[in-house]
Design an enzyme around this catalytic site. Structure first.
Site, PDB file in Angstrom:
ATOM      1  N   TYR A  66     -21.980  -6.823  24.783  1.00  0.00           N
ATOM      2  CA  TYR A  66     -20.700  -6.396  24.211  1.00  0.00           C
ATOM      3  C   TYR A  66     -20.169  -5.153  24.916  1.00  0.00           C
ATOM      4  O   TYR A  66     -19.709  -4.196  24.266  1.00  0.00           O
ATOM      5  CB  TYR A  66     -20.830  -6.130  22.701  1.00  0.00           C
ATOM      6  CG  TYR A  66     -21.294  -7.302  21.852  1.00  0.00           C
ATOM      7  CD1 TYR A  66     -21.311  -8.611  22.345  1.00  0.00           C
ATOM      8  CD2 TYR A  66     -21.704  -7.111  20.539  1.00  0.00           C
ATOM      9  CE1 TYR A  66     -21.748  -9.670  21.564  1.00  0.00           C
ATOM     10  CE2 TYR A  66     -22.128  -8.170  19.751  1.00  0.00           C
ATOM     11  CZ  TYR A  66     -22.154  -9.448  20.277  1.00  0.00           C
ATOM     12  OH  TYR A  66     -22.587 -10.497  19.490  1.00  0.00           O
ATOM     13  N   SER A 163     -30.212 -15.838  17.860  1.00  0.00           N
ATOM     14  CA  SER A 163     -28.802 -16.173  17.704  1.00  0.00           C
ATOM     15  C   SER A 163     -28.478 -17.253  18.718  1.00  0.00           C
ATOM     16  O   SER A 163     -28.376 -16.985  19.916  1.00  0.00           O
ATOM     17  CB  SER A 163     -27.937 -14.919  17.942  1.00  0.00           C
ATOM     18  OG  SER A 163     -26.580 -15.256  17.798  1.00  0.00           O
TER      19      SER A 163
END
Ligand SMILES: NC(=O)c1ccc[n+]([C@@H]2O[C@H](COP(=O)([O-])OP(=O)(O)OC[C@H]3O[C@@H](n4cnc5c(N)ncnc54)[C@H](OP(=O)(O)O)[C@@H]3O)[C@@H](O)[C@H]2O)c1
Length: 266
Positions: A66, A163
Protein backbone atom coordinates in the site's frame (compact mmCIF):
# COMPACT_ATOMS: atom_id res chain seq x y z
CA UNK A 1 -21.83 6.62 18.92
CA UNK A 2 -19.26 3.82 18.98
CA UNK A 3 -18.64 0.87 16.72
CA UNK A 4 -19.73 -2.46 18.25
CA UNK A 5 -16.98 -4.78 19.46
CA UNK A 6 -16.23 -8.31 18.37
CA UNK A 7 -13.34 -10.72 18.86
CA UNK A 8 -10.61 -12.22 16.75
CA UNK A 9 -11.72 -15.84 17.03
CA UNK A 10 -10.29 -17.41 20.18
CA UNK A 11 -7.15 -15.26 20.14
CA UNK A 12 -8.18 -13.15 23.13
CA UNK A 13 -7.98 -9.96 21.03
CA UNK A 14 -11.04 -7.72 21.16
CA UNK A 15 -11.62 -6.09 17.78
CA UNK A 16 -13.86 -3.26 16.69
CA UNK A 17 -16.47 -4.61 14.29
CA UNK A 18 -15.56 -1.78 11.92
CA UNK A 19 -11.88 -1.57 11.02
CA UNK A 20 -10.06 1.03 8.95
CA UNK A 21 -8.40 0.00 5.69
CA UNK A 22 -5.42 2.16 4.81
CA UNK A 23 -4.68 1.59 1.11
CA UNK A 24 -5.68 5.21 0.43
CA UNK A 25 -3.26 6.47 3.11
CA UNK A 26 -0.33 5.57 0.90
CA UNK A 27 -1.22 4.57 -2.64
CA UNK A 28 -3.28 6.10 -5.44
CA UNK A 29 -1.79 4.31 -8.46
CA UNK A 30 -2.94 0.94 -9.79
CA UNK A 31 -6.07 0.89 -7.59
CA UNK A 32 -9.68 0.14 -8.55
CA UNK A 33 -11.67 2.79 -6.68
CA UNK A 34 -14.56 4.59 -8.42
CA UNK A 35 -12.68 7.90 -8.60
CA UNK A 36 -9.11 9.19 -8.58
CA UNK A 37 -7.86 10.85 -5.39
CA UNK A 38 -4.86 12.66 -3.90
CA UNK A 39 -3.04 11.15 -0.94
CA UNK A 40 -4.18 12.98 2.23
CA UNK A 41 -1.67 15.14 4.13
CA UNK A 42 -0.40 14.15 7.59
CA UNK A 43 -2.74 16.53 9.39
CA UNK A 44 -5.86 15.03 7.77
CA UNK A 45 -4.69 11.50 8.52
CA UNK A 46 -3.89 12.34 12.14
CA UNK A 47 -7.37 13.76 12.59
CA UNK A 48 -8.96 10.77 10.79
CA UNK A 49 -7.16 8.37 13.15
CA UNK A 50 -8.20 10.40 16.16
CA UNK A 51 -11.82 10.35 14.94
CA UNK A 52 -11.56 6.58 14.38
CA UNK A 53 -10.36 6.13 17.97
CA UNK A 54 -13.21 8.31 19.26
CA UNK A 55 -15.64 6.12 17.32
CA UNK A 56 -14.28 3.04 19.09
CA UNK A 57 -12.28 1.71 16.13
CA UNK A 58 -9.12 -0.16 17.18
CA UNK A 59 -8.40 -2.17 14.00
CA UNK A 60 -6.09 -0.88 11.26
CA UNK A 61 -5.18 -2.85 8.17
CA UNK A 62 -2.12 -2.04 6.07
CA UNK A 63 0.42 -3.80 3.82
CA UNK A 64 3.83 -3.22 2.25
CA UNK A 65 1.97 -3.09 -1.09
CA UNK A 66 0.00 0.00 0.00
CA UNK A 67 2.73 2.48 -0.95
CA UNK A 68 3.69 4.67 2.02
CA UNK A 69 0.82 3.42 4.25
CA UNK A 70 2.98 1.48 6.75
CA UNK A 71 5.53 4.27 7.07
CA UNK A 72 2.89 6.93 7.53
CA UNK A 73 1.08 4.86 10.18
CA UNK A 74 4.40 4.37 12.01
CA UNK A 75 4.83 8.17 12.21
CA UNK A 76 1.20 8.94 13.00
CA UNK A 77 0.78 6.32 15.72
CA UNK A 78 3.81 7.37 17.80
CA UNK A 79 2.83 7.09 21.47
CA UNK A 80 -0.40 5.21 20.74
CA UNK A 81 0.84 1.93 19.27
CA UNK A 82 -0.71 -0.15 22.04
CA UNK A 83 -4.18 1.27 21.43
CA UNK A 84 -4.41 -0.41 18.02
CA UNK A 85 -4.62 -3.89 16.53
CA UNK A 86 -2.49 -3.53 13.42
CA UNK A 87 -2.51 -6.06 10.63
CA UNK A 88 -0.03 -5.99 7.80
CA UNK A 89 0.88 -8.48 5.09
CA UNK A 90 3.76 -10.19 3.34
CA UNK A 91 4.38 -11.45 -0.17
CA UNK A 92 3.50 -8.44 -2.33
CA UNK A 93 5.41 -5.22 -2.94
CA UNK A 94 4.47 -2.35 -5.25
CA UNK A 95 7.04 -0.04 -6.87
CA UNK A 96 4.61 2.67 -7.93
CA UNK A 97 3.75 0.95 -11.21
CA UNK A 98 3.88 -2.82 -10.78
CA UNK A 99 3.43 -5.43 -8.07
CA UNK A 100 6.06 -8.09 -7.37
CA UNK A 101 5.49 -11.26 -5.36
CA UNK A 102 7.87 -13.33 -3.27
CA UNK A 103 6.68 -15.95 -0.78
CA UNK A 104 10.08 -17.45 0.05
CA UNK A 105 11.24 -17.85 3.65
CA UNK A 106 13.93 -15.19 3.21
CA UNK A 107 11.59 -12.63 1.65
CA UNK A 108 8.97 -13.29 4.33
CA UNK A 109 11.43 -12.65 7.14
CA UNK A 110 12.76 -9.51 5.44
CA UNK A 111 9.24 -8.24 4.86
CA UNK A 112 8.25 -8.66 8.51
CA UNK A 113 11.46 -6.98 9.72
CA UNK A 114 10.78 -4.08 7.32
CA UNK A 115 7.18 -3.76 8.54
CA UNK A 116 8.35 -3.68 12.17
CA UNK A 117 10.75 -0.86 11.28
CA UNK A 118 8.26 1.12 9.20
CA UNK A 119 5.51 0.77 11.79
CA UNK A 120 8.04 1.65 14.55
CA UNK A 121 7.03 -1.27 16.73
CA UNK A 122 8.52 -4.46 18.16
CA UNK A 123 5.47 -6.64 17.47
CA UNK A 124 2.83 -6.96 14.76
CA UNK A 125 -0.64 -8.05 15.85
CA UNK A 126 -1.36 -9.87 12.60
CA UNK A 127 0.70 -10.65 9.52
CA UNK A 128 -1.20 -12.16 6.61
CA UNK A 129 -0.01 -13.72 3.40
CA UNK A 130 -0.86 -11.22 0.65
CA UNK A 131 -1.79 -13.66 -2.09
CA UNK A 132 -1.16 -13.07 -5.80
CA UNK A 133 -4.35 -15.04 -6.56
CA UNK A 134 -2.66 -18.43 -6.99
CA UNK A 135 -3.71 -19.30 -3.46
CA UNK A 136 -3.31 -23.07 -3.42
CA UNK A 137 -0.04 -23.08 -5.32
CA UNK A 138 1.55 -20.50 -3.08
CA UNK A 139 0.46 -22.33 0.07
CA UNK A 140 1.78 -25.66 -1.21
CA UNK A 141 5.03 -24.49 -2.82
CA UNK A 142 6.30 -21.88 -0.43
CA UNK A 143 7.55 -21.53 3.11
CA UNK A 144 5.68 -18.34 3.81
CA UNK A 145 3.29 -19.76 6.43
CA UNK A 146 5.98 -21.82 8.17
CA UNK A 147 8.17 -18.70 8.35
CA UNK A 148 5.32 -16.64 9.81
CA UNK A 149 4.91 -19.39 12.43
CA UNK A 150 8.60 -19.08 13.35
CA UNK A 151 8.28 -15.30 13.61
CA UNK A 152 5.28 -15.86 15.89
CA UNK A 153 7.40 -18.15 18.10
CA UNK A 154 10.00 -15.37 18.24
CA UNK A 155 7.35 -12.96 19.55
CA UNK A 156 7.41 -10.66 16.52
CA UNK A 157 3.88 -11.61 15.40
CA UNK A 158 0.83 -12.34 17.52
CA UNK A 159 -1.37 -13.94 14.85
CA UNK A 160 -0.76 -15.34 11.37
CA UNK A 161 -3.28 -14.86 8.58
CA UNK A 162 -4.11 -15.35 4.92
CA UNK A 163 -5.68 -12.84 2.54
CA UNK A 164 -6.46 -14.64 -0.68
CA UNK A 165 -8.80 -14.66 -3.63
CA UNK A 166 -10.38 -18.13 -3.72
CA UNK A 167 -12.55 -20.30 -1.51
CA UNK A 168 -10.19 -23.26 -1.99
CA UNK A 169 -7.25 -21.11 -0.88
CA UNK A 170 -9.09 -19.82 2.17
CA UNK A 171 -10.09 -23.34 3.23
CA UNK A 172 -6.57 -24.70 2.75
CA UNK A 173 -5.02 -21.75 4.58
CA UNK A 174 -7.44 -22.15 7.46
CA UNK A 175 -5.71 -25.40 8.41
CA UNK A 176 -2.43 -23.52 8.90
CA UNK A 177 -3.07 -19.91 9.95
CA UNK A 178 -4.83 -18.19 12.85
CA UNK A 179 -7.18 -15.95 10.87
CA UNK A 180 -8.46 -15.12 7.37
CA UNK A 181 -9.15 -11.94 5.44
CA UNK A 182 -11.61 -12.47 2.64
CA UNK A 183 -13.93 -10.74 0.21
CA UNK A 184 -17.60 -11.01 1.04
CA UNK A 185 -20.15 -8.45 -0.12
CA UNK A 186 -23.50 -8.09 -1.88
CA UNK A 187 -21.87 -8.97 -5.21
CA UNK A 188 -19.31 -11.55 -4.16
CA UNK A 189 -20.20 -14.58 -2.02
CA UNK A 190 -17.73 -17.17 -3.19
CA UNK A 191 -15.64 -17.21 -0.01
CA UNK A 192 -18.65 -17.26 2.34
CA UNK A 193 -18.20 -20.92 3.27
CA UNK A 194 -14.76 -20.14 4.67
CA UNK A 195 -16.34 -17.69 7.13
CA UNK A 196 -18.48 -20.53 8.50
CA UNK A 197 -15.47 -22.84 8.74
CA UNK A 198 -13.34 -20.23 10.48
CA UNK A 199 -16.12 -19.55 12.95
CA UNK A 200 -16.46 -23.29 13.60
CA UNK A 201 -12.72 -23.52 14.32
CA UNK A 202 -12.67 -20.40 16.53
CA UNK A 203 -10.48 -18.47 14.06
CA UNK A 204 -10.80 -14.77 13.28
CA UNK A 205 -12.25 -13.32 10.06
CA UNK A 206 -11.62 -9.90 8.55
CA UNK A 207 -13.80 -8.81 5.63
CA UNK A 208 -12.18 -6.80 2.82
CA UNK A 209 -13.98 -4.94 0.01
CA UNK A 210 -17.26 -4.82 1.98
CA UNK A 211 -18.43 -2.11 -0.45
CA UNK A 212 -16.76 -3.72 -3.52
CA UNK A 213 -14.03 -1.04 -3.27
CA UNK A 214 -16.71 1.68 -3.12
CA UNK A 215 -18.76 0.61 -6.13
CA UNK A 216 -21.66 -0.56 -3.94
CA UNK A 217 -22.03 2.75 -2.15
CA UNK A 218 -21.16 5.53 -4.55
CA UNK A 219 -24.27 7.65 -4.92
CA UNK A 220 -26.49 5.31 -2.85
CA UNK A 221 -27.04 7.59 0.16
CA UNK A 222 -26.67 5.55 3.33
CA UNK A 223 -28.77 2.66 2.04
CA UNK A 224 -25.76 1.00 0.37
CA UNK A 225 -23.75 0.92 3.60
CA UNK A 226 -26.67 -0.41 5.62
CA UNK A 227 -27.58 -3.20 3.21
CA UNK A 228 -23.90 -4.15 2.79
CA UNK A 229 -23.38 -4.45 6.53
CA UNK A 230 -26.66 -6.33 7.06
CA UNK A 231 -25.60 -8.82 4.41
CA UNK A 232 -22.17 -9.39 5.97
CA UNK A 233 -23.53 -9.69 9.50
CA UNK A 234 -25.84 -12.44 8.26
CA UNK A 235 -22.70 -14.55 8.84
CA UNK A 236 -21.65 -15.38 12.39
CA UNK A 237 -18.04 -15.01 13.45
CA UNK A 238 -17.05 -11.74 11.75
CA UNK A 239 -14.18 -10.16 13.71
CA UNK A 240 -13.92 -6.89 11.78
CA UNK A 241 -15.22 -5.38 8.55
CA UNK A 242 -12.29 -3.45 7.16
CA UNK A 243 -13.64 -0.51 5.18
CA UNK A 244 -11.18 1.79 3.45
CA UNK A 245 -11.84 5.51 3.72
CA UNK A 246 -9.98 8.81 3.95
CA UNK A 247 -13.19 10.80 4.39
CA UNK A 248 -14.21 11.58 8.01
CA UNK A 249 -17.90 11.97 7.07
CA UNK A 250 -17.85 8.53 5.45
CA UNK A 251 -16.20 7.07 8.53
CA UNK A 252 -18.97 8.47 10.75
CA UNK A 253 -21.66 7.25 8.32
CA UNK A 254 -20.14 3.78 8.33
CA UNK A 255 -20.16 3.56 12.11
CA UNK A 256 -23.76 4.77 12.17
CA UNK A 257 -24.81 2.22 9.54
CA UNK A 258 -22.95 -0.60 11.28
CA UNK A 259 -24.58 0.22 14.63
CA UNK A 260 -27.96 0.11 12.93
CA UNK A 261 -27.20 -3.10 11.02
CA UNK A 262 -25.83 -4.88 14.06
CA UNK A 263 -28.53 -3.86 16.53
CA UNK A 264 -29.56 -7.12 18.14
CA UNK A 265 -27.15 -9.20 16.02
CA UNK A 266 -23.75 -9.09 17.78
N1 LIG B 1 -5.54 -8.47 -1.03
C1 LIG B 1 -5.80 -7.89 0.11
O1 LIG B 1 -5.30 -8.27 1.15
C2 LIG B 1 -6.73 -6.70 0.12
C3 LIG B 1 -7.31 -6.32 -1.06
C4 LIG B 1 -8.18 -5.25 -1.02
C5 LIG B 1 -8.41 -4.62 0.18
N2 LIG B 1 -7.80 -5.01 1.33
C6 LIG B 1 -8.04 -4.28 2.61
O2 LIG B 1 -9.42 -4.06 2.78
C7 LIG B 1 -9.66 -2.66 2.86
C8 LIG B 1 -11.00 -2.32 2.23
O3 LIG B 1 -11.02 -2.65 0.86
P1 LIG B 1 -11.13 -1.55 -0.25
O4 LIG B 1 -10.54 -0.28 0.25
O5 LIG B 1 -10.62 -2.11 -1.53
O6 LIG B 1 -12.70 -1.41 -0.49
P2 LIG B 1 -14.00 -0.95 0.34
O7 LIG B 1 -13.73 -0.83 1.79
O8 LIG B 1 -15.09 -1.85 -0.13
O9 LIG B 1 -14.28 0.49 -0.28
C9 LIG B 1 -13.45 1.58 -0.09
C10 LIG B 1 -13.99 2.70 -0.96
O10 LIG B 1 -15.31 3.02 -0.52
C11 LIG B 1 -15.41 4.40 -0.29
N3 LIG B 1 -16.27 4.59 0.89
C12 LIG B 1 -16.07 4.16 2.16
N4 LIG B 1 -17.09 4.53 2.95
C13 LIG B 1 -17.96 5.23 2.16
C14 LIG B 1 -19.19 5.87 2.39
N5 LIG B 1 -19.76 5.90 3.61
N6 LIG B 1 -19.81 6.50 1.34
C15 LIG B 1 -19.25 6.49 0.11
N7 LIG B 1 -18.08 5.90 -0.17
C16 LIG B 1 -17.44 5.27 0.84
C17 LIG B 1 -14.01 4.91 -0.05
O11 LIG B 1 -13.90 6.24 -0.52
P3 LIG B 1 -13.64 7.48 0.51
O12 LIG B 1 -12.19 7.43 0.86
O13 LIG B 1 -14.05 8.65 -0.30
O14 LIG B 1 -14.55 7.24 1.69
C18 LIG B 1 -13.16 3.96 -0.89
O15 LIG B 1 -12.97 4.47 -2.19
C19 LIG B 1 -8.47 -2.00 2.17
O16 LIG B 1 -8.29 -0.65 2.55
C20 LIG B 1 -7.38 -2.92 2.65
O17 LIG B 1 -7.02 -2.58 3.98
C21 LIG B 1 -6.98 -6.07 1.32
Amino acid sequence: MKTPLSRLGNSGLETSLLGLGTVKFGRNAGVKYPSAFELPDDKSLASLLSLAADLGINVLDTAPAYGSSEERLGQLLKGQRHDWIISTKTGETFDGKNSAFDFSAEATRQSVERSLKRLKTDYLDIVMVHSDGNDLELIERNEVIATLDQLKQEGKIRQTGFSGKTLEGALAALKQVDMLMLTYNLREHREGEAIDQANHLGKGVYIKKAFASGHLVSGSGEEGQLSSFRHILGKAGISSIIVGTINPDHLKQNVRALCQASAGMV
